[in-house]
Motif scaffolding. Structure first.
Motif, mmCIF file in Angstrom:
data_model
loop_
_atom_site.group_PDB
_atom_site.id
_atom_site.type_symbol
_atom_site.label_atom_id
_atom_site.label_comp_id
_atom_site.label_asym_id
_atom_site.label_seq_id
_atom_site.Cartn_x
_atom_site.Cartn_y
_atom_site.Cartn_z
ATOM 1 N N TYR A 1 5.098 0.978 5.581
ATOM 2 C CA TYR A 1 5.442 0.024 6.642
ATOM 3 C C TYR A 1 5.919 0.707 7.917
ATOM 4 O O TYR A 1 5.747 0.169 9.006
ATOM 5 N N ARG B 1 3.426 -6.992 9.061
ATOM 6 C CA ARG B 1 3.802 -8.349 8.621
ATOM 7 C C ARG B 1 2.793 -8.878 7.614
ATOM 8 O O ARG B 1 3.159 -9.415 6.559
ATOM 9 N N SER B 2 1.521 -8.729 7.913
ATOM 10 C CA SER B 2 0.463 -9.204 7.015
ATOM 11 C C SER B 2 0.432 -8.430 5.704
ATOM 12 O O SER B 2 0.256 -9.017 4.631
ATOM 13 N N THR C 1 0.274 -1.635 13.496
ATOM 14 C CA THR C 1 0.961 -2.570 14.391
ATOM 15 C C THR C 1 1.955 -3.450 13.641
ATOM 16 O O THR C 1 1.897 -3.590 12.421
ATOM 17 N N ARG C 2 2.858 -4.064 14.391
ATOM 18 C CA ARG C 2 3.828 -4.982 13.785
ATOM 19 C C ARG C 2 3.130 -6.117 13.045
ATOM 20 O O ARG C 2 3.567 -6.519 11.972
ATOM 21 N N GLN C 3 2.077 -6.656 13.628
ATOM 22 C CA GLN C 3 1.352 -7.750 12.980
ATOM 23 C C GLN C 3 0.705 -7.285 11.682
ATOM 24 O O GLN C 3 0.702 -8.005 10.695
ATOM 25 N N ARG C 4 0.166 -6.077 11.670
ATOM 26 C CA ARG C 4 -0.435 -5.556 10.440
ATOM 27 C C ARG C 4 0.625 -5.392 9.354
ATOM 28 O O ARG C 4 0.425 -5.786 8.214
#
Length: 73
Positions: free
Chosen positions: A28, A53-54, A48-51
């Motif tokens: 992470y 999170r997912s 990325t932050r979105q990745r």
């Protein structure tokens, strides 16, 4: 019968999943993700932050369903 599912028990189960599959802390905090085919790196991209999170949701899905961590699983 087991007790209720708690956030702590999910964290513990995810830690076991990481340990059993050699994932360290899950990656992470890594700056980049490297996809490999066997030992050969074939693609690298920003983590990325979105990745992250997912992937956190994706990892819990593996823990809850027991799906293996292979291309097929």
């Amino acid at each position: 019968m087991t007790g209720p599912l708690t956030a702590q028990s999910v964290r513990e189960a995810r830690a076991r999943y990481f340990a059993e599959n050699g994932f360290g802390n899950g990656g992470y905090d890594d700056r980049f993700v490297v996809l490999r085919v066997g030992a050969v790196p074939v693609l690298a991209f920003p983590n990325t932050r979105q990745r992250v999170r997912s992937v956190r949701i994706h990892d819990v899905h593996h823990v809850l369903t027991g799906y293996v961590t292979s291309w097929r699983g």
